[in-house]
Design an enzyme around this catalytic site. Structure first.
Site, PDB file in Angstrom:
ATOM      1  N   GLU A 178      59.715  53.363  39.113  1.00 34.53           N
ATOM      2  CA  GLU A 178      59.871  53.402  37.654  1.00 34.53           C
ATOM      3  C   GLU A 178      61.333  53.381  37.248  1.00 34.53           C
ATOM      4  OE1 GLU A 178      57.407  56.216  35.612  1.00 34.53           O
ATOM      5  OE2 GLU A 178      58.454  55.931  33.702  1.00 34.53           O
ATOM      6  N   LYS A 231      47.806  59.828  42.930  1.00 34.28           N
ATOM      7  CA  LYS A 231      49.229  59.466  42.889  1.00 34.28           C
ATOM      8  C   LYS A 231      50.053  60.743  42.714  1.00 34.28           C
ATOM      9  CE  LYS A 231      51.282  57.160  39.257  1.00 34.28           C
ATOM     10  NZ  LYS A 231      52.294  58.133  38.789  1.00 34.28           N
ATOM     11  N   ASP A 291      49.054  60.636  34.147  1.00 35.08           N
ATOM     12  CA  ASP A 291      49.261  61.868  33.382  1.00 35.08           C
ATOM     13  C   ASP A 291      49.987  61.559  32.070  1.00 35.08           C
ATOM     14  OD1 ASP A 291      51.725  61.332  34.484  1.00 35.08           O
ATOM     15  OD2 ASP A 291      51.984  63.285  35.446  1.00 35.08           O
ATOM     16  N   ASP A 347      46.558  60.457  38.687  1.00 36.90           N
ATOM     17  CA  ASP A 347      47.765  61.276  38.870  1.00 36.90           C
ATOM     18  C   ASP A 347      47.403  62.725  39.153  1.00 36.90           C
ATOM     19  OD1 ASP A 347      50.174  59.871  38.715  1.00 36.90           O
ATOM     20  OD2 ASP A 347      50.071  59.716  36.541  1.00 36.90           O
TER      21      ASP A 347
HETATM   22  O1  KIV Z   1      51.304  58.411  34.033  1.00 44.03           O
HETATM   23  C1  KIV Z   1      51.537  57.193  34.031  1.00 44.03           C
HETATM   24  O2  KIV Z   1      51.090  56.440  33.156  1.00 44.03           O
HETATM   25  C2  KIV Z   1      52.366  56.650  35.093  1.00 44.03           C
HETATM   26  C3  KIV Z   1      52.823  55.243  34.956  1.00 44.03           C
HETATM   27  C4  KIV Z   1      53.908  55.181  33.958  1.00 44.03           C
HETATM   28  C5  KIV Z   1      53.210  54.651  36.254  1.00 44.03           C
HETATM   29  O3  KIV Z   1      52.674  57.333  36.019  1.00 44.03           O
END
Ligand code: KIV
Length: 272
Positions: free
Chosen positions: A190, A121, A52, A91
């Protein structure tokens, strides 16, 4: 040259767990469109995350909060059309899974059905337990995300390192164990201290993927625009830039502008 110990024709959630067992580090990068995803997949990156972070790097928003489920599905479908080898994880955007497990499942099903992605995710631990359970029960693989979870940025207030204090570190470890117990196949860590990443990675059998989580994670992830140096105002300590595309692309585009103005382009050979 391939540096993979075992050649995976197609990376699956099982391959990632196998890599952790074998001590092979997992590579993960974001991609949001067809052309970039093709390059990333051909370079044999194990996991492509349709993050995201598209909200930031593709749409120019300050945070990841505004991106919608429809927009994530659009990005994921474009990526899927390019990919032959990598596992594609998408995501679930802010607001599509936190309020109600049934809605979480509906959102995850839309991503899987409409984009053809391989997994989703989600950010958080115990707070989203019921949503994670629902999604997993439907046979959809789930990757967790702990530590600095950008969808909660207004709760944290800043993008500084998380879980430096004992209480937060303990909760993070408990959340990681919970995600493993529920059946998640991996967890992103993270911006947390390296030694906490080590502890979590040793404690759980599913792979940890770090971004600002240090060298003890089972794999690493970066936002592709950061790695290529397309973004140039974002300079966290954890970021290694492999190119300076902001400058290189800017120079190429300036040359084009100058060639058009001077009527050097197109030449006789570049016309019909
Ligand atoms: O959205 C994204 O790019 C992420 C990464 C930073 C792990 O969640």
């Amino acid at each position: 040259m391939s540096i993979s110990k075992k050649e995976f024709k197609r990376v699956t959630v099982k391959s990632l767990i196998e890599m952790k067992k074998q001590g092979e580090k997992i590579s993960m990068l974001t991609a949001y469109d067809y052309s970039m995803a093709k390059i990333v997949d051909d370079a044999k990156v194990d996991v492509i995350l349709v993050g995201d972070s598209a909200s930031n790097v593709m749409a120019g928003h300050e945070t990841t909060l505004p991106i919608t489920l429809d927009q994530m599905i659009y990005h994921a479908s474009s990526v899927i059309r390019a990919v032959n080898r990598a596992l594609v994880v998408v995501d679930l955007p802010f607001g599509s899974y936190q309020s109600d497990p049934k809605e979480a499942l509906r959102s995850a099903i839309r991503i899987m059905k409409e984009s053809g992605a391989h997994a989703v995710k989600v950010e958080g631990g115990i707070e989203i337990k019921e949503s994670v359970k629902r999604i997993l029960n439907a046979g959809i693989p789930v990757m967790g995300h702990l530590g600095l979870t950008p969808q909660a940025i207004y709760k944290f207030g800043t993008y500084t390192v998380r879980a430096k204090e004992k209480n937060e570190a303990e909760k993070l470890l408990e959340d990681a164990e919970l995600l493993e117990k529920l059946g998640c196949f991996a967890v992103v860590l993270e911006k947390i201290p390296a030694l906490l990443t080590k502890k979590v990675s040793e404690k759980i059998s599913i792979p940890t993927i770090g971004i600002g989580g240090g060298k003890f994670a089972d794999g690493q992830v970066l936002v592709i625009h950061d790695l290529l140096g397309m973004t140039h105002e974002f300079n966290p300590r954890f970021l290694r830039r492999y190119m300076n595309l902001y400058e290189d692309m800017g120079n190429a585009i300036s040359r084009y502008v100058s060639d058009v103005k001077s009527q050097d382009f197109p030449s006789d050979d570049e016309q019909y």
